[in-house]
Design an enzyme around this catalytic site. Sequence first.
Site, PDB file in Angstrom:
ATOM      1  N   ARG A   1       6.871   1.523   2.261  1.00  0.00           N
ATOM      2  CA  ARG A   1       7.738   2.642   1.858  1.00  0.00           C
ATOM      3  C   ARG A   1       9.186   2.386   2.258  1.00  0.00           C
ATOM      4  NH1 ARG A   1       3.754   7.571   3.248  1.00  0.00           N
ATOM      5  NH2 ARG A   1       4.002   6.644   5.301  1.00  0.00           N
TER       6      ARG A   1
ATOM      7  N   LEU B   1       0.858  -1.183   0.000  1.00  0.00           N
ATOM      8  CA  LEU B   1       0.000   0.000   0.000  1.00  0.00           C
ATOM      9  C   LEU B   1       0.892   1.229   0.000  1.00  0.00           C
ATOM     10  CD1 LEU B   1      -2.626  -1.021   2.711  1.00  0.00           C
ATOM     11  CD2 LEU B   1      -2.840  -1.206   0.242  1.00  0.00           C
TER      12      LEU B   1
ATOM     13  N   ASN C   1       0.480   4.025   1.294  1.00  0.00           N
ATOM     14  CA  ASN C   1       0.478   4.730   2.576  1.00  0.00           C
ATOM     15  C   ASN C   1       1.158   3.928   3.691  1.00  0.00           C
ATOM     16  OD1 ASN C   1      -1.347   5.970   0.919  1.00  0.00           O
ATOM     17  ND2 ASN C   1      -2.911   6.240   2.449  1.00  0.00           N
ATOM     18  N   CYS C   2       1.531   2.687   3.415  1.00  0.00           N
ATOM     19  CA  CYS C   2       2.074   1.789   4.431  1.00  0.00           C
ATOM     20  C   CYS C   2       3.548   2.120   4.692  1.00  0.00           C
ATOM     21  CB  CYS C   2       1.927   0.340   3.960  1.00  0.00           C
ATOM     22  SG  CYS C   2       2.723  -0.869   5.012  1.00  0.00           S
ATOM     23  N   ASP C   3       3.882   2.411   5.951  1.00  0.00           N
ATOM     24  CA  ASP C   3       5.261   2.743   6.310  1.00  0.00           C
ATOM     25  C   ASP C   3       6.226   1.607   5.986  1.00  0.00           C
ATOM     26  OD1 ASP C   3       4.616   5.280   7.239  1.00  0.00           O
ATOM     27  OD2 ASP C   3       4.379   4.620   9.313  1.00  0.00           O
TER      28      ASP C   3
END
Length: 97
Positions: free
Chosen positions: A13, A6, A8-10
């Site tokens: 990333r 995702l 937005n997933c830390d």
Amino acid sequence: MRVLGLKNCDTTRKAVKALKEQGHEPLLVDVRAEGLSEAEIAALVEAFGDKAINRASATWRGLSEDEKARPAAGLLKDHPALMKRPVIEEGGRYRRP
């Protein structure tokens, strides 16, 4: 090389950043926005079995008991964000960082 996760997933990333630092050029595939193909779902279930599902996610907690009892492939088809992420796909092989 693709990173399934995702945007937005830390954790996703961080994986993309680490791969770039290692000299790779990963393509991020946001499974919530783009979904997963039948072939990808089958490969994920083959590679990880029941552990392809993130049972700590908010999506999982929101499912009914009947839905939670479904096979992993059906869950990933209907709720791609349930995938335990990130997953790196390279040359048809799936792995986690």
